[in-house]
Design an enzyme around this catalytic site. Structure first.
Site, PDB file in Angstrom:
ATOM      1  N   ASP A 184      11.985  -2.910  10.178  1.00 36.29           N
ATOM      2  CA  ASP A 184      10.806  -2.034  10.074  1.00 36.29           C
ATOM      3  C   ASP A 184       9.983  -2.045  11.349  1.00 36.29           C
ATOM      4  O   ASP A 184       9.516  -3.090  11.789  1.00 36.29           O
ATOM      5  CB  ASP A 184       9.937  -2.458   8.891  1.00 36.29           C
TER       6      ASP A 184
ATOM      7  N   ASP B 287      15.107  -6.822  14.170  1.00 39.13           N
ATOM      8  CA  ASP B 287      14.165  -6.570  13.083  1.00 39.13           C
ATOM      9  C   ASP B 287      14.408  -5.127  12.625  1.00 39.13           C
ATOM     10  O   ASP B 287      14.980  -4.327  13.375  1.00 39.13           O
ATOM     11  CB  ASP B 287      12.739  -6.751  13.611  1.00 39.13           C
TER      12      ASP B 287
ATOM     13  N   GLY C 214       6.279  -9.148   3.820  1.00 45.14           N
ATOM     14  CA  GLY C 214       6.816  -9.022   2.468  1.00 45.14           C
ATOM     15  C   GLY C 214       5.932  -8.134   1.609  1.00 45.14           C
ATOM     16  O   GLY C 214       4.709  -8.301   1.568  1.00 45.14           O
TER      17      GLY C 214
HETATM   18 MG   LIG Z   1       8.869  -5.130  12.232  1.00 46.85          MG
END
Ligand SMILES: [Mg+2]
Length: 229
Positions: A10, A8, A50
């Protein structure tokens, strides 16, 4: 056998969420929107994956009508703003990330990204923190709007696996959030969670490993992985 790590972005590679939050607030002001997301609000909105989806949720929660075009334009401005902030700011990788990527690559373990964030954001972050384009580090990048259903749906992980040409059993996902953990588990992956600023204290009970970061004690599962590799 571990053949790939799927990251992942962020919160996992880097504590980027504060930069994202600031970029959102700048773009709201530039668009003449009377919106400010404080940390508490953003923490709640992070349950929605998102950026455009977060804006739509915030508008709905506040009874504000907002058409898709305005959301799209504001979000594009936010992406530009985020890139500029990374160029001029002090984005850094989370502790241990660089070492884990380097050590596992040396063992022939491939690196992939499965993220909801957009390709320009990934490029800006990797360039700012590692000094090279993202595709020089990561063999596979599955990102942004390439799939219809964002995390917690498994789609972006399934896309990463398809591009790697590997079964889930050969890979480990590294995540920092419950939607991310849920997505990776639904794709059949084992998951290592390193909680971040915005997810610390959340329930990661279904993770295979939960580690404060990718240094120190975290080396236990990775050492085991490398020993088997
Ligand atoms: Mg994340």
């Amino acid at each position: 056998m571990i053949k790939a790590l799927i990251w992942d972005v962020d919160g996992t590679l880097s504590e980027t969420e504060e930069t994202h939050r600031e970029a959102f607030n700048r773009s709201f002001a530039a668009a003449g929107l009377d919106w400010t997301w404080d940390r508490q609000t953003y923490r709640r909105l992070l349950q929605v994956t998102g950026g455009k989806e977060r804006m739509a949720r915030f508008a709905a929660d506040n009874g504000t009508a907002m058409d898709a075009e305005v959301i799209q334009e504001t979000h594009e401005d936010k992406t530009k703003s985020y890139g500029k902030m990374l160029e001029t700011g002090s984005a850094s990788l989370r502790p241990g990330v660089r070492n884990v990527i380097g050590a596992t690559r040396q063992h022939g373990i491939r690196q992939a990204i499965a993220t909801t964030t957009s390709p320009p954001n990934i490029d800006a972050l990797i360039l700012a923190t590692m000094g090279c384009p993202a595709d020089q580090i990561f063999d596979v990048i599955a990102a942004g709007d390439e799939v219809a259903a964002k995390k917690p749906a498994p789609d972006v992980y399934l896309l990463a696996l398809e591009r790697l040409g590997l079964p889930a059993a050969d890979c480990i996902a590294i995540e920092d959030s419950v939607p991310g953990l849920t997505a990776a588990r639904a794709a059949g992956l084992r998951v290592m969670v390193t909680p971040s600023l915005y997810t610390d204290g959340d329930d990661f009970g279904t993770a295979d490993w939960v580690l404060p970061d990718l240094t120190g004690p975290l080396l236990d599962p990775l050492a085991a992985i490398l020993a088997r590799a």
